[in-house]
Every structure is written in C-alpha cells, then in structure tokens.
Write a protein that holds these residues in place. Structure first.
Motif, PDB file in Angstrom:
ATOM      1  N   ALA A 225      92.367  40.909 -47.625  1.00  0.00           N
ATOM      2  CA  ALA A 225      92.363  40.752 -49.084  1.00  0.00           C
ATOM      3  C   ALA A 225      91.338  39.691 -49.452  1.00  0.00           C
ATOM      4  O   ALA A 225      91.234  38.656 -48.785  1.00  0.00           O
ATOM      5  N   ILE A 226      90.562  39.942 -50.497  1.00  0.00           N
ATOM      6  CA  ILE A 226      89.549  39.002 -50.970  1.00  0.00           C
ATOM      7  C   ILE A 226      90.036  38.386 -52.272  1.00  0.00           C
ATOM      8  O   ILE A 226      90.390  39.107 -53.220  1.00  0.00           O
ATOM      9  N   LEU A 227      90.075  37.047 -52.316  1.00  0.00           N
ATOM     10  CA  LEU A 227      90.533  36.329 -53.501  1.00  0.00           C
ATOM     11  C   LEU A 227      89.367  35.650 -54.194  1.00  0.00           C
ATOM     12  O   LEU A 227      88.437  35.161 -53.538  1.00  0.00           O
ATOM     13  N   ARG A 228      89.454  35.592 -55.519  1.00  0.00           N
ATOM     14  CA  ARG A 228      88.495  34.834 -56.310  1.00  0.00           C
ATOM     15  C   ARG A 228      89.175  34.334 -57.573  1.00  0.00           C
ATOM     16  O   ARG A 228      89.832  35.100 -58.277  1.00  0.00           O
ATOM     17  N   GLN A 229      89.042  33.027 -57.820  1.00  0.00           N
ATOM     18  CA  GLN A 229      89.623  32.409 -59.010  1.00  0.00           C
ATOM     19  C   GLN A 229      91.102  32.740 -59.148  1.00  0.00           C
ATOM     20  O   GLN A 229      91.601  33.053 -60.224  1.00  0.00           O
ATOM     21  N   GLY A 230      91.821  32.665 -58.024  1.00  0.00           N
ATOM     22  CA  GLY A 230      93.252  32.844 -58.050  1.00  0.00           C
ATOM     23  C   GLY A 230      93.732  34.273 -58.145  1.00  0.00           C
ATOM     24  O   GLY A 230      94.930  34.518 -58.310  1.00  0.00           O
ATOM     25  N   GLN A 231      92.841  35.247 -58.025  1.00  0.00           N
ATOM     26  CA  GLN A 231      93.242  36.645 -58.134  1.00  0.00           C
ATOM     27  C   GLN A 231      92.660  37.449 -56.978  1.00  0.00           C
ATOM     28  O   GLN A 231      91.569  37.162 -56.487  1.00  0.00           O
ATOM     29  N   VAL A 232      93.416  38.478 -56.562  1.00  0.00           N
ATOM     30  CA  VAL A 232      92.921  39.393 -55.542  1.00  0.00           C
ATOM     31  C   VAL A 232      91.968  40.380 -56.204  1.00  0.00           C
ATOM     32  O   VAL A 232      92.332  41.074 -57.146  1.00  0.00           O
ATOM     33  N   VAL A 233      90.727  40.423 -55.712  1.00  0.00           N
ATOM     34  CA  VAL A 233      89.741  41.332 -56.304  1.00  0.00           C
ATOM     35  C   VAL A 233      89.546  42.595 -55.460  1.00  0.00           C
ATOM     36  O   VAL A 233      88.983  43.580 -55.947  1.00  0.00           O
ATOM     37  N   GLU A 234      90.016  42.547 -54.199  1.00  0.00           N
ATOM     38  CA  GLU A 234      89.859  43.721 -53.338  1.00  0.00           C
ATOM     39  C   GLU A 234      90.772  43.577 -52.134  1.00  0.00           C
ATOM     40  O   GLU A 234      91.002  42.478 -51.638  1.00  0.00           O
ATOM     41  N   ARG A 235      91.324  44.687 -51.670  1.00  0.00           N
ATOM     42  CA  ARG A 235      92.160  44.669 -50.476  1.00  0.00           C
ATOM     43  C   ARG A 235      92.053  46.022 -49.783  1.00  0.00           C
ATOM     44  O   ARG A 235      91.659  47.019 -50.390  1.00  0.00           O
ATOM     45  N   GLY A 236      92.399  46.056 -48.518  1.00  0.00           N
ATOM     46  CA  GLY A 236      92.380  47.306 -47.773  1.00  0.00           C
ATOM     47  C   GLY A 236      92.232  47.052 -46.291  1.00  0.00           C
ATOM     48  O   GLY A 236      92.230  45.898 -45.836  1.00  0.00           O
ATOM     49  N   PRO A 237      92.103  48.100 -45.490  1.00  0.00           N
ATOM     50  CA  PRO A 237      91.883  47.933 -44.057  1.00  0.00           C
ATOM     51  C   PRO A 237      90.631  47.096 -43.789  1.00  0.00           C
ATOM     52  O   PRO A 237      89.633  47.199 -44.519  1.00  0.00           O
ATOM     53  N   ALA A 238      90.689  46.259 -42.748  1.00  0.00           N
ATOM     54  CA  ALA A 238      89.584  45.346 -42.461  1.00  0.00           C
ATOM     55  C   ALA A 238      88.259  46.074 -42.332  1.00  0.00           C
ATOM     56  O   ALA A 238      87.241  45.634 -42.889  1.00  0.00           O
ATOM     57  N   GLU A 239      88.239  47.184 -41.622  1.00  0.00           N
ATOM     58  CA  GLU A 239      86.984  47.901 -41.403  1.00  0.00           C
ATOM     59  C   GLU A 239      86.373  48.357 -42.721  1.00  0.00           C
ATOM     60  O   GLU A 239      85.153  48.251 -42.926  1.00  0.00           O
ATOM     61  N   GLN A 240      87.209  48.826 -43.635  1.00  0.00           N
ATOM     62  CA  GLN A 240      86.693  49.296 -44.923  1.00  0.00           C
ATOM     63  C   GLN A 240      86.168  48.143 -45.771  1.00  0.00           C
ATOM     64  O   GLN A 240      85.049  48.191 -46.291  1.00  0.00           O
TER      65      GLN A 240
END
Length: 491
Positions: A225-240
C-alpha cells in the motif's frame, strides 16, 4: 481505505477497522486492514505520511497530543484504538514492534547479548541457559557473533539495528510490525533481515512492514500500500504496484529509485584547494583492523562517496577526519583558517544529535543566537527541505525519523561548513524526498565549495551522485580518482 486481505474476519490475526489519528496538526484518514495467518503487507510512501503513526496507534505507543480512533481485533481480542494501555499485555509474545530508531529500543547500560537474553527469558519464558543459547544463535545469524559484549554506544547504527531486531523478535510474536527494519544496513545484511522477517508469515504469523526501500518491498512480496498525506493512494499485489503503479504518485515514487537518477554536473576545475587531507591513516577497534595506510584529499565542492559493509569503520573514519577521534597512525590536515565549526557531521541516527527535552524551535533558536546566524536564512532552507514550520513546536521524538533527519540537515547547512561528513543522511527518507534532498545537498556543496564525504550502502546512489568513491572493508581502502562516472564505484 480498506486493505481487506482476507474475507472472514474470524480468521484474521490482525483486523484494523477505521483507524484514524488526529491532533497536534496531524490527520490520518480512517485506515482499515485485515491480515490473516501467512500474510504480509508493506506500507510505502512519503516521509511524514503517517506510516509510523499507524504502527504506533496499533501498538498503543502514540506520542502525547495524538489521539487514535477506531477498533482493533488482535488474535480474536477486541480493543478500542484510543485505549493505549489495553494492549500492553500483548507486547512481545503476541504483538511485536521492531522500531525505526534502535537507540529508543535498547537499554544503554546493558550489553547487546544481555538484552536479547532478557527477551528470550522473560517474554518467551525460556530457562536461563536456553535463553543464553538462543540469544547467541540470533546474534550469529545476524552477523553479530562478536558484538554480544558491547554496549549500544559501541555499536554502529546498522549493528544496533540488528540487535534491536533480535531483542524484539525473541518473544516469538504472531504479529510483527517492522518499522524501517533495514535502515542503515548494507545489501547483504538487508537481505538477511528480510529473510528473518519472512519467517513470521511463513510460520503462520502476519507481517506489517513500513519501509522506504522499494527493494525491501519487492523482496517481501505479498501486498503493498502506498500512503501520501495520511491517505492510501494505491494498493495491490507487490508485483503489480511496484512494476506498474497506477497512481501518479506511485509512478513518481518508483521512478525515484536511485538507479534511475540523472547524475549532477561534474565538479568544475577550480585549482588544487583541499578542505581536508588524510595521510597514511590506520585504525583498529576491539582488536579488529578497520583500515590501514589510508590516504585521501577532498577538494572544495567535491562529493566523495564511502561504501562498505556495516561495522567496517565508515563512521569511525568520519570521526577521525573531523577530529572527534584520533587514528592509531597517520595524520589529518584540515583547511587552514577555518574553525572547528567549519567541519560538521550529519549523524546516522538524528535522535542522538538532538536534546529530547526541548522543542525544535528552541533548539534552532539556540543555534541561531549562539552563532549569530540571521533568522532570514531559516525559512528558505526549510522550504527547500520540505519542512513544515508547524513541526518547530514539537519535540524531536514527536516527529518522524525522516523529518528529524531533514532538521539535522537544516541545522548543519545553517553553519555553512567547508567540510561535511554525511553518515547515511537520507536513510529515513522516501525515494522522492531522498532524491530531492541529496540533489539540494549536492547543489549547495557546489555553490558553497563545501567538501562532502557521503556514506551510503546504496551503490547506485553513490554512482549517480558522487565524484568518486572510497570502499572500506578489506583493510586496504580503495579510492577511485577518475572523473569518468562509469568507473566511480569500486567493488
């Protein structure tokens, strides 16, 4: 944002429902996740985005002034996120945190082995001789067989990180939260720690990892999961996520890996000036030779990288060049006419360089007043370093490690040094902030004709940023002197 990684909640080891953190200028949007046995989740994102605060909220160790909301389900037990004390009984044997700052986790008065033994005995419940044998195995597996008798102050940053890892994981917790567990480690040690982390999910536990190192996320696999400014902006399988990010920020983050950087302009020819010179230095610690017959010169504005495995003497060499330690043999010649103030160090672990009892504003004011520095110099540098002025009213322990590292850089640059020893100065920064911060450091070094010695375990970073590289680790340092960037890094 919900990271639902398993459907039946009853099967979860850890379920976090609408966890939010507020107060003192901090706001983390409601965050949910579910981790079942065998699963792993890695949080990536910008420095100060709230990754560590999420970990602290789950553990119940948030700094004063911050309040958690939401509910937690931990191995079937329900907790209110705001009731921090309720989870203390789980620490060590059910829920373990590998902290970002090893100095905050280790007792400064206890030998390294004793701290690991204590965890095995009192958390895992082993007998005295079993605990001692288990601790010795743990330290040996982490390359610390000969470090057990040392105090934390006698360990390098990378070694202290590994001791803290061993102590925190000794209790065999089913749920492990690892906050920057590989910070300050060379590639081999990093991979060893990643392999140890993977044991938890492989043995049926759950792993939540917070890191700025994209390679760590790649090796751990699972979900990202990628976070920015306290919010998740993207998530998914690591490879993707790591190979084909969908969000704009995710793509920027992946593009900021050091292997993709553009090298700065080469050092302009400006005569034969020298800011610091070492002649035939030799140094040993604890019966181990760190380096011998080492000679080098650093020119004004030159950036020299220094690489080598953890504990090989990189920080010790910096202390010798700065006059903080004396070599066993050899001499150091510093630029004449400059006071000791002109020779500065960026510490690998910023908490060791800041008084924990005063706000950053007070500490900065003391620096300006003591050295007669104009206040007008502060705001432009804070802006260029991406520092919010609201952080000035917090204690050093109340901001993220990456933010504190940038404050350390700010403080040093305000002194306008002629030589700067930068010991892993961006190890706590996300790739984007690291790239921007080091580009600024290189730009200011050229502008101000400040010689820089930069320690890093990242060969791509050194290749892209430095004019040449010194490699330690085999008692005979190797120094490239060519100006061709293809030949900068010596392996």
């Amino acid at each position: 944002m919900t990271l639902a990684m398993t459907s039946p909640r009853q099967a979860a080891l850890l379920h976090v429902e609408n966890l939010a953190v507020d107060g003192d200028g901090v706001s983390i949007a409601p965050f949910s996740l579910t981790l079942a046995p065998g699963q792993r989740l890695t949080l990536l994102g910008e420095t100060g985005s709230g990754k560590s605060l999420i970990a602290q909220a789950i553990m119940g160790t948030l700094p004063k002034g911050l309040i958690a909301r939401g509910r937690l389900l931990i191995t079937g037990q329900s907790f209110e996120a705001g009731d921090a004390r309720s989870r203390r009984g789980l620490w060590g044997h059910t829920l373990a945190l590998l902290p970002q700052e090893p100095w905050h986790a280790l007792d400064p008065t206890m030998r390294a082995a004793s701290q690991v033994v204590e965890s095995h005995r009192y958390v895992a419940g082993r007998l005295r001789h079993e605990a001692r044998n288990a601790a010795q195995r743990d330290l040996a597996n982490l390359g610390l067989r000969d470090a057990g008798h040392k105090l934390p102050s006698e360990l390098s940053g990378g070694m202290a990180q590994r001791v803290a890892f061993a102590a925190a994981s000794a209790g065999g917790a089913h749920i492990v939260i690892a906050d920057e567990p590989t910070k300050g480690l060379d590639a081999a040690r990093r991979d060893a720690v990643v392999a140890l982390l993977a044991r938890t999910p492989d043995d049926g536990g759950a792993l939540l990892t917070i890191t700025h190192d994209i390679e760590v996320a790649r090796r751990l696999g699972g979900e990202v999961a990628i976070l920015r400014q306290g919010q998740v902006v993207e998530r998914g399988p690591a490879e993707q996520v790591l190979n084909a990010a969908r969000s704009d920020y995710g793509r920027r983050l992946m593009a900021a890996e050091s292997s993709r950087w553009t090298a700065p302009p080469p050092l302009p020819r400006q005569g034969d000036g020298t800011v610091v010179e070492a002649r035939h230095l030799s140094m040993a610690r604890g019966g181990k030779t760190l380096f011998e017959n080492l000679s080098l010169r650093i020119a004004p504005g030159e950036i020299v990288g220094i690489s080598g495995p953890s504990g090989c003497g990189k920080s010790t060499l910096g202390d010798v060049l700065l006059g903080l330690a004396k070599a066993d043999k050899g001499e150091v010649i510093r630029q004449p006419g400059r006071s000791r103030l002109g020779f500065q160090k960026l510490y690998q672990d910023p908490p060791a360089a800041f008084s924990p009892h005063w706000t950053l504003r007070r500490l900065l004011d003391d620096l300006l007043r003591r050295h007669g520095i104009e206040r007008t110099a502060v705001s432009p540098l804070m802006t260029r370093l991406g520092l919010d002025e609201q952080l000035l009213d917090r204690l050093p322990g109340e901001i993220s490690g990456g933010e504190l590292q940038r404050f350390a850089i700010l403080r040093v640059l305000l002194l306008e040094p002629c030589f700067l020893f930068a010991d892993e100065p961006t190890s706590r920064l996300d790739p984007i902030t690291q790239q921007e911060t080091l580009a600024l450091l290189a730009e200011l070094a050229r502008e101000r004709r400040c010689g820089v010695m930069l320690v890093s375990h990242d060969p791509a970073l050194i290749e892209r940023l430095c004019d040449r590289c010194l490699t330690l680790g085999d008692h005979t340092p190797r120094d490239t002197t060519t100006t061709s960037r293809e030949d900068l890094v010596v392996s």
